[in-house]
Design an enzyme around this catalytic site. Structure first.
Site, mmCIF file in Angstrom:
data_model
loop_
_atom_site.group_PDB
_atom_site.id
_atom_site.type_symbol
_atom_site.label_atom_id
_atom_site.label_comp_id
_atom_site.label_asym_id
_atom_site.label_seq_id
_atom_site.Cartn_x
_atom_site.Cartn_y
_atom_site.Cartn_z
ATOM 1 N N TYR A 1 22.632 -2.632 -1.842
ATOM 2 C CA TYR A 1 21.816 -2.374 -3.044
ATOM 3 C C TYR A 1 21.692 -0.882 -3.328
ATOM 4 C CZ TYR A 1 18.076 -3.007 0.561
ATOM 5 O OH TYR A 1 17.307 -2.982 1.709
ATOM 6 N N LYS B 1 17.212 4.116 0.868
ATOM 7 C CA LYS B 1 18.660 4.040 1.113
ATOM 8 C C LYS B 1 19.431 4.753 0.003
ATOM 9 C CE LYS B 1 18.861 1.320 4.885
ATOM 10 N NZ LYS B 1 19.452 1.718 6.161
ATOM 11 N N THR C 1 0.870 -1.177 0.000
ATOM 12 C CA THR C 1 0.000 0.000 0.000
ATOM 13 C C THR C 1 0.912 1.233 0.000
ATOM 14 O OG1 THR C 1 0.007 0.156 2.398
ATOM 15 C CG2 THR C 1 -1.747 -1.189 1.405
HETATM 16 C C1 HXC Z 1 3.731 -5.463 3.431
HETATM 17 C C2 HXC Z 1 3.702 -4.209 5.364
HETATM 18 C C3 HXC Z 1 4.532 -5.150 6.004
HETATM 19 C C4 HXC Z 1 4.953 -6.299 5.263
HETATM 20 C C5 HXC Z 1 4.067 -3.570 7.402
HETATM 21 N N1 HXC Z 1 3.440 -3.255 6.265
HETATM 22 N N2 HXC Z 1 4.758 -4.718 7.277
HETATM 23 N N3 HXC Z 1 3.314 -4.359 4.079
HETATM 24 N N4 HXC Z 1 4.533 -6.408 3.987
HETATM 25 N N5 HXC Z 1 5.736 -7.236 5.796
HETATM 26 C C6 HXC Z 1 2.577 -2.103 6.018
HETATM 27 C C7 HXC Z 1 1.392 -2.056 6.962
HETATM 28 O O1 HXC Z 1 0.364 -2.905 6.514
HETATM 29 C C8 HXC Z 1 0.997 -0.586 6.897
HETATM 30 O O2 HXC Z 1 0.289 -0.276 5.730
HETATM 31 C C9 HXC Z 1 2.348 0.106 6.747
HETATM 32 O O3 HXC Z 1 3.274 -0.891 6.287
HETATM 33 C C10 HXC Z 1 2.846 0.660 8.051
HETATM 34 O O4 HXC Z 1 2.866 -0.395 9.009
HETATM 35 P P1 HXC Z 1 2.926 -0.150 10.556
HETATM 36 O O5 HXC Z 1 3.131 -1.468 11.222
HETATM 37 O O6 HXC Z 1 1.771 0.701 10.985
HETATM 38 O O7 HXC Z 1 4.206 0.800 10.601
HETATM 39 P P2 HXC Z 1 5.202 1.127 11.710
HETATM 40 O O8 HXC Z 1 4.666 0.803 13.073
HETATM 41 O O9 HXC Z 1 5.640 2.478 11.456
HETATM 42 O O10 HXC Z 1 6.393 0.060 11.470
HETATM 43 C C11 HXC Z 1 7.338 0.228 10.478
HETATM 44 C C12 HXC Z 1 7.763 -1.115 9.854
HETATM 45 C C13 HXC Z 1 8.189 -2.132 10.927
HETATM 46 C C14 HXC Z 1 8.886 -0.796 8.877
HETATM 47 C C15 HXC Z 1 6.584 -1.679 9.090
HETATM 48 O O11 HXC Z 1 8.620 -3.346 10.305
HETATM 49 C C16 HXC Z 1 9.285 -1.630 11.823
HETATM 50 O O12 HXC Z 1 9.025 -0.931 12.797
HETATM 51 N N6 HXC Z 1 10.563 -1.958 11.526
HETATM 52 C C17 HXC Z 1 11.728 -1.458 12.292
HETATM 53 C C18 HXC Z 1 12.872 -2.426 12.364
HETATM 54 C C19 HXC Z 1 13.308 -3.031 11.044
HETATM 55 O O13 HXC Z 1 12.578 -3.047 10.056
HETATM 56 N N7 HXC Z 1 14.533 -3.572 11.058
HETATM 57 C C20 HXC Z 1 15.124 -4.171 9.879
HETATM 58 C C21 HXC Z 1 16.119 -3.278 9.263
HETATM 59 S S1 HXC Z 1 17.075 -4.321 8.249
HETATM 60 P P3 HXC Z 1 -1.351 -0.181 5.690
HETATM 61 O O14 HXC Z 1 -1.661 0.379 4.346
HETATM 62 O O15 HXC Z 1 -1.825 -1.583 5.875
HETATM 63 O O16 HXC Z 1 -1.731 0.724 6.817
HETATM 64 C C22 HXC Z 1 17.586 -3.566 6.893
HETATM 65 C C23 HXC Z 1 18.615 -4.421 6.181
HETATM 66 C C24 HXC Z 1 18.611 -4.359 4.721
HETATM 67 O O17 HXC Z 1 17.206 -2.496 6.544
HETATM 68 C C25 HXC Z 1 19.605 -5.255 4.017
HETATM 69 C C26 HXC Z 1 19.685 -6.679 4.494
HETATM 70 C C27 HXC Z 1 20.764 -7.476 3.857
HETATM 71 P P1 NAP Z 2 17.390 -3.505 13.819
HETATM 72 O O1 NAP Z 2 18.002 -4.120 15.034
HETATM 73 O O2 NAP Z 2 15.962 -3.791 13.523
HETATM 74 O O3 NAP Z 2 17.636 -1.956 13.907
HETATM 75 C C1 NAP Z 2 16.729 -0.986 13.526
HETATM 76 C C2 NAP Z 2 16.596 -0.005 14.650
HETATM 77 O O4 NAP Z 2 15.886 1.129 14.188
HETATM 78 C C3 NAP Z 2 15.841 -0.550 15.860
HETATM 79 O O5 NAP Z 2 16.597 -0.348 17.018
HETATM 80 C C4 NAP Z 2 14.562 0.273 15.903
HETATM 81 O O6 NAP Z 2 14.175 0.525 17.237
HETATM 82 C C5 NAP Z 2 14.992 1.547 15.186
HETATM 83 N N1 NAP Z 2 13.853 2.198 14.523
HETATM 84 C C6 NAP Z 2 13.052 1.676 13.570
HETATM 85 N N2 NAP Z 2 12.099 2.535 13.245
HETATM 86 C C7 NAP Z 2 12.309 3.633 14.000
HETATM 87 C C8 NAP Z 2 11.635 4.877 14.102
HETATM 88 N N3 NAP Z 2 10.566 5.147 13.378
HETATM 89 N N4 NAP Z 2 12.108 5.795 14.982
HETATM 90 C C9 NAP Z 2 13.198 5.510 15.758
HETATM 91 N N5 NAP Z 2 13.880 4.366 15.689
HETATM 92 C C10 NAP Z 2 13.428 3.426 14.824
HETATM 93 O O7 NAP Z 2 18.184 -3.937 12.498
HETATM 94 P P2 NAP Z 2 19.739 -3.924 12.121
HETATM 95 O O8 NAP Z 2 19.954 -5.088 11.258
HETATM 96 O O9 NAP Z 2 20.582 -3.740 13.322
HETATM 97 O O10 NAP Z 2 19.832 -2.629 11.199
HETATM 98 C C11 NAP Z 2 20.634 -1.510 11.548
HETATM 99 C C12 NAP Z 2 21.000 -0.751 10.292
HETATM 100 O O11 NAP Z 2 21.807 -1.556 9.457
HETATM 101 C C13 NAP Z 2 19.821 -0.314 9.445
HETATM 102 O O12 NAP Z 2 20.070 0.954 8.890
HETATM 103 C C14 NAP Z 2 19.789 -1.355 8.358
HETATM 104 O O13 NAP Z 2 19.153 -0.897 7.190
HETATM 105 C C15 NAP Z 2 21.269 -1.559 8.167
HETATM 106 N N6 NAP Z 2 21.602 -2.810 7.499
HETATM 107 C C16 NAP Z 2 21.521 -3.988 8.180
HETATM 108 C C17 NAP Z 2 21.883 -5.151 7.528
HETATM 109 C C18 NAP Z 2 21.864 -6.481 8.220
HETATM 110 O O14 NAP Z 2 22.169 -7.484 7.588
HETATM 111 N N7 NAP Z 2 21.535 -6.558 9.494
HETATM 112 C C19 NAP Z 2 22.295 -5.100 6.198
HETATM 113 C C20 NAP Z 2 22.358 -3.877 5.541
HETATM 114 C C21 NAP Z 2 22.010 -2.730 6.201
HETATM 115 P P3 NAP Z 2 12.629 0.700 17.668
HETATM 116 O O15 NAP Z 2 11.871 -0.355 16.936
HETATM 117 O O16 NAP Z 2 12.655 0.564 19.144
HETATM 118 O O17 NAP Z 2 12.243 2.091 17.245
#
Ligand code: HXC
Ligand code: NAP
Length: 282
Positions: A148, A165, A106
């Site tokens: 990426y 990113k 969405t």
């Molecule tokens: C599709 C999804 C979804 C999913 C959430 N949404 N998860 N859509 N697939 N798996 C949609 C929801 O339905 C909603 O849309 C919208 O996203 C917002 O969701 P919320 O849960 O209300 O959002 P929020 O509370 O702000 O949470 C944000 C989040 C959540 C990104 C969705 O996952 C989060 O808080 N993540 C933080 C930590 C994280 O992601 N760590 C990983 C980083 S790793 P609708 O339309 O339904 O309202 C990384 C590494 C990359 O970046 C490289 C790896 C090698």
């Molecule tokens: P992670 O533990 O999920 O870290 C993400 C952190 O961001 C959490 O501590 C989360 O805390 C915080 N966060 C998310 N949404 C937020 C918001 N709206 N406001 C404030 N804080 C928020 O994942 P990670 O793997 O350590 O990732 C760290 C960084 O490395 C990220 O930038 C990720 O893209 C990058 N990275 C990771 C990997 C990997 O393999 N792990 C690879 C490439 C890049 P709260 O949920 O408490 O807010």
């Protein structure tokens, strides 16, 4: 590798510093003498990490804020300054990500990830950058991106993250030039796969997927947190004062494997190579 007082006198604000790679960087910076201020949404991980840092004899504080909310960001920066006087270093590490087929997303899902990664990075950079410029003090920013983004290739199934990113990387390079005259340095790290609960639960949830990813990796392993933390230390150190606008990939060669047309020959066993070689000699 580093002098134990390398970061003495520094105050580093890390977003998302209570978990995963943010926590590991915070622990390492503290070990080298820095004061640490953590910002994220959930209190429990922040409290735990700040406690672990204090147990090791360093100083740590934290504030709750959603990085998407500029007012909350400004309050968090104020709280850090109240605790430590001034913040000289910012690590934009907070991120949101998930695997999804793009046609199923969405607009709100796109906005959620772009808001955290791109707007969140801008919010903290703007808040601290303005202060550094007004006070005529140097500043240091490290942005955590992904391969990426660094490789300019993007990635399917993580389109909001890929767009965000790439934007962060562009911001890093743009401001590195614009703010160099203010003695503000900006760099980025592009990590490959580093096991964390946050990333693994969302991007590589099964053991089968993890094993497959490891097998595909040229070094056959994922990254260790200390490897990334030490790279962050170097980029933030005085020794890296002339490194500006750079993005360092730390992925054991993984993205290069995907880039080379014949790299999948890595999977060819020795016996098959020997057969091909002896056929050529005939
Ligand atoms: C599709 C999804 C979804 C999913 C959430 N949404 N998860 N859509 N697939 N798996 C949609 C929801 O339905 C909603 O849309 C919208 O996203 C917002 O969701 P919320 O849960 O209300 O959002 P929020 O509370 O702000 O949470 C944000 C989040 C959540 C990104 C969705 O996952 C989060 O808080 N993540 C933080 C930590 C994280 O992601 N760590 C990983 C980083 S790793 P609708 O339309 O339904 O309202 C990384 C590494 C990359 O970046 C490289 C790896 C090698
Ligand atoms: P992670 O533990 O999920 O870290 C993400 C952190 O961001 C959490 O501590 C989360 O805390 C915080 N966060 C998310 N949404 C937020 C918001 N709206 N406001 C404030 N804080 C928020 O994942 P990670 O793997 O350590 O990732 C760290 C960084 O490395 C990220 O930038 C990720 O893209 C990058 N990275 C990771 C990997 C990997 O393999 N792990 C690879 C490439 C890049 P709260 O949920 O408490 O807010």
């Amino acid at each position: 590798m580093f002098q134990s007082d390398l970061m003495n006198g520094r105050t580093i604000l890390l977003t998302g510093g209570g978990t995963g790679l943010g926590r590991s960087m915070a622990m390492r910076f503290a070990e080298l003498g820095a004061n640490i201020f953590l910002v994220a949404r959930r209190e429990e991980p922040l409290k735990e990490t700040a406690g672990a840092i204090r147990t090791k004899g360093a100083k740590a504080g934290y504030a709750l804020a959603d990085v998407r909310d500029f007012e909350a960001v400004e309050k968090a920066v104020d709280a850090a300054e109240k605790e430590f006087g001034a913040v000289d270093t910012l690590v934009n590490n907070a991120a949101g990500n998930f695997i999804a087929r793009t046609e199923k997303l969405t607009p709100t899902a796109f906005t959620a990830v772009v808001g955290i990664v791109l707007q969140g990075t801008f919010n903290f950079t703007l808040s601290l950058g303005r202060k550094w410029i007004a006070a005529k003090t140097p500043g240091n920013v490290l942005n955590i991106v992904t391969t990426y983004a660094a490789a300019d290739c993007g990635s399917g199934f993580v389109v909001p993250s890929s767009c965000a990113k790439a934007g962060v990387l562009s911001m890093t390079r743009s401001l590195a030039v614009e703010w160099a005259k203010h003695h503000i340095r900006l760099n980025a790290i592009a990590p490959g796969p580093f096991p964390t609960e946050g990333a693994w639960s969302r991007l590589m949830p099964s053991t089968e997927m993890q094993e497959k990813a490891k097998k595909h990796h040229p070094m056959g392993r994922f990254g260790r947190h200390d490897e990334l933390a030490d790279l962050a230390v170097y980029l933030l150190s005085k020794q890296a004062d002339y490194v500006n606008g750079e993005c360092v990939v730390i992925d054991g060669g993984l993205w290069l494997r995907g880039a080379g047309e014949f790299n999948d020959y890595l999977d060819v066993p020795d016996a098959a190579w020997e057969m091909m070689e002896s056929a050529r000699r005939k």
